[in-house]
Design a protein around this motif. Structure first.
Motif, PDB file in Angstrom:
ATOM      1  N   GLU A  21       0.947  -1.190  -0.297  1.00 27.16           N
ATOM      2  CA  GLU A  21       0.043   0.047  -0.196  1.00 27.16           C
ATOM      3  C   GLU A  21       0.955   1.446   0.032  1.00 27.16           C
ATOM      4  OE1 GLU A  21      -0.250  -2.559   2.086  1.00 27.16           O
ATOM      5  OE2 GLU A  21      -2.135  -3.509   1.213  1.00 27.16           O
ATOM      6  N   GLU A  22       1.979   1.091   0.703  1.00 27.68           N
ATOM      7  CA  GLU A  22       2.732   2.397   0.642  1.00 27.68           C
ATOM      8  C   GLU A  22       3.636   2.575  -0.358  1.00 27.68           C
ATOM      9  OE1 GLU A  22       4.399   2.665   5.475  1.00 27.68           O
ATOM     10  OE2 GLU A  22       5.052   0.769   4.340  1.00 27.68           O
ATOM     11  N   VAL A  23       3.897   1.509  -1.033  1.00 31.18           N
ATOM     12  CA  VAL A  23       4.539   1.418  -2.597  1.00 31.18           C
ATOM     13  C   VAL A  23       3.860   2.119  -3.410  1.00 31.18           C
ATOM     14  CG1 VAL A  23       5.501   0.222  -4.617  1.00 31.18           C
ATOM     15  CG2 VAL A  23       6.100  -0.367  -2.065  1.00 31.18           C
ATOM     16  N   GLN A  24       2.051   1.525  -3.479  1.00 30.84           N
ATOM     17  CA  GLN A  24       1.231   2.221  -4.538  1.00 30.84           C
ATOM     18  C   GLN A  24       1.095   3.871  -4.330  1.00 30.84           C
ATOM     19  OE1 GLN A  24       0.201   0.528  -7.188  1.00 30.84           O
ATOM     20  NE2 GLN A  24       1.968  -0.811  -6.528  1.00 30.84           N
ATOM     21  N   ALA A  25       1.151   4.077  -2.982  1.00 30.63           N
ATOM     22  CA  ALA A  25       0.642   5.488  -2.710  1.00 30.63           C
ATOM     23  C   ALA A  25       2.048   6.585  -3.305  1.00 30.63           C
ATOM     24  CB  ALA A  25       0.639   5.783  -1.144  1.00 30.63           C
ATOM     25  N   LEU A 134      11.851   4.698  -7.950  1.00 28.28           N
ATOM     26  CA  LEU A 134      10.969   3.984  -6.775  1.00 28.28           C
ATOM     27  C   LEU A 134      11.526   4.201  -5.711  1.00 28.28           C
ATOM     28  CD1 LEU A 134       8.355   2.548  -5.989  1.00 28.28           C
ATOM     29  CD2 LEU A 134       9.397   0.441  -6.325  1.00 28.28           C
ATOM     30  N   VAL A 135      12.749   4.082  -5.515  1.00 27.20           N
ATOM     31  CA  VAL A 135      13.570   4.190  -4.083  1.00 27.20           C
ATOM     32  C   VAL A 135      14.709   4.925  -4.101  1.00 27.20           C
ATOM     33  CG1 VAL A 135      12.206   2.422  -2.916  1.00 27.20           C
ATOM     34  CG2 VAL A 135      14.427   1.662  -3.988  1.00 27.20           C
ATOM     35  N   GLU A 136      15.015   5.820  -3.040  1.00 23.99           N
ATOM     36  CA  GLU A 136      16.336   6.121  -3.056  1.00 23.99           C
ATOM     37  C   GLU A 136      17.036   5.843  -1.795  1.00 23.99           C
ATOM     38  OE1 GLU A 136      19.286  10.198  -3.472  1.00 23.99           O
ATOM     39  OE2 GLU A 136      17.046  10.287  -3.791  1.00 23.99           O
ATOM     40  N   LYS A 137      18.108   5.314  -1.795  1.00 21.48           N
ATOM     41  CA  LYS A 137      18.906   4.811  -0.525  1.00 21.48           C
ATOM     42  C   LYS A 137      19.562   6.266   0.251  1.00 21.48           C
ATOM     43  CE  LYS A 137      20.395   0.267  -0.631  1.00 21.48           C
ATOM     44  NZ  LYS A 137      21.340  -0.825  -0.706  1.00 21.48           N
ATOM     45  N   VAL A 150      11.214  10.870  -6.478  1.00 22.15           N
ATOM     46  CA  VAL A 150      11.519   9.840  -5.442  1.00 22.15           C
ATOM     47  C   VAL A 150      10.383   9.483  -4.871  1.00 22.15           C
ATOM     48  CG1 VAL A 150      12.780   8.945  -3.457  1.00 22.15           C
ATOM     49  CG2 VAL A 150      13.901  10.811  -5.235  1.00 22.15           C
ATOM     50  N   GLY A 151      10.023   8.106  -5.106  1.00 17.50           N
ATOM     51  CA  GLY A 151       8.964   7.397  -4.434  1.00 17.50           C
ATOM     52  C   GLY A 151       9.129   7.278  -3.058  1.00 17.50           C
ATOM     53  N   LEU A 173       7.788  -9.094  -5.864  1.00 11.82           N
ATOM     54  CA  LEU A 173       6.992  -8.976  -4.462  1.00 11.82           C
ATOM     55  C   LEU A 173       6.395  -7.445  -4.609  1.00 11.82           C
ATOM     56  CD1 LEU A 173       9.502  -9.832  -1.715  1.00 11.82           C
ATOM     57  CD2 LEU A 173       7.450 -11.021  -2.464  1.00 11.82           C
ATOM     58  N   PRO A 174       5.358  -7.357  -4.089  1.00  8.26           N
ATOM     59  CA  PRO A 174       4.407  -6.039  -4.266  1.00  8.26           C
ATOM     60  C   PRO A 174       5.124  -5.091  -3.027  1.00  8.26           C
ATOM     61  CG  PRO A 174       3.185  -7.497  -3.215  1.00  8.26           C
ATOM     62  CD  PRO A 174       4.299  -8.451  -3.612  1.00  8.26           C
TER      63      PRO A 174
END
Length: 181
Positions: A21-25, A134-137, A150-151, A173-174
């Motif tokens: 859900e956090e990823v989709q948001a 999608l992600v940044e470290k 940045v997601g 994985l979702p």
């Protein structure tokens, strides 16, 4: 031959970092930000294979403006986990000349690969370069490039899911998970 036991061991030895859900948001928010900034540009959108396929597949249907789409395949790692020069398995198309280009990738880690992609696209004549990840470290070092969109910001851990893999496993994985330390 794939190792089924190893794949399940990776999952069992991991912690959730971001739920589905956090990823989709995050993807919906990034789509809105991209639309606000690039809707009048008719950009060339390039996904970096193979990690960006999940992110691109979920993001593109949310962009409600004309765009062209293609992909590139660039890697710095190969069998190694750090360093190395960029290996262009699929080079950027010549269609970037005179265009605004948006590059999609799964993760911005140290930024070396994305910086090399940016330099290559500008050399080929792209007029503007943007990148969405999608992600940044979060690292304790300066990166050679900053993502425009940045997601999620994540800790400096080995992560997988949503296109990122753990030695080839679990890109599907979702949610995003991190190996236990």
């Amino acid at each position: 031959m794939p190792d089924l036991k190893q794949a399940w061991a990776f999952l069992e030895n991991s912690d959730p970092i971001a739920s589905a859900e956090e990823v989709q948001a995050a993807i919906r928010r990034v789509a809105s930000e991209i639309e606000q900034r690039l809707s009048g540009a008719y950009p060339m959108v390039l996904a970096v294979m193979g990690g960006a396929v999940v992110f691109a597949g979920q993001l593109l249907p949310l962009l409600r403006f004309p765009l062209d789409y293609d992909y590139i395949h660039a890697s710095r790692y190969g069998p190694a986990t750090r360093g190395a020069d960029v290996d262009w398995k699929v080079s950027p198309p010549g269609l970037v000349r005179g265009r605004t280009v948006l590059v999609l990738d799964d993760i911005l880690d140290h930024g070396e690969t994305m910086n090399a992609i940016k330099n290559r696209l500008l050399e080929l004549g792209a007029t503007q370069f943007y990148c969405a990840v999608l992600v940044e470290k979060t690292l304790r070092m300066n990166k050679p490039i900053k993502a425009d969109f940045v997601g999620l910001n994540i800790p400096d851990r080995f992560v997988f899911g949503c296109g990122m893999d753990a030695k080839g496993h679990w890109r599907n994985l979702p949610e995003i998970r991190a190996m236990k330390e």
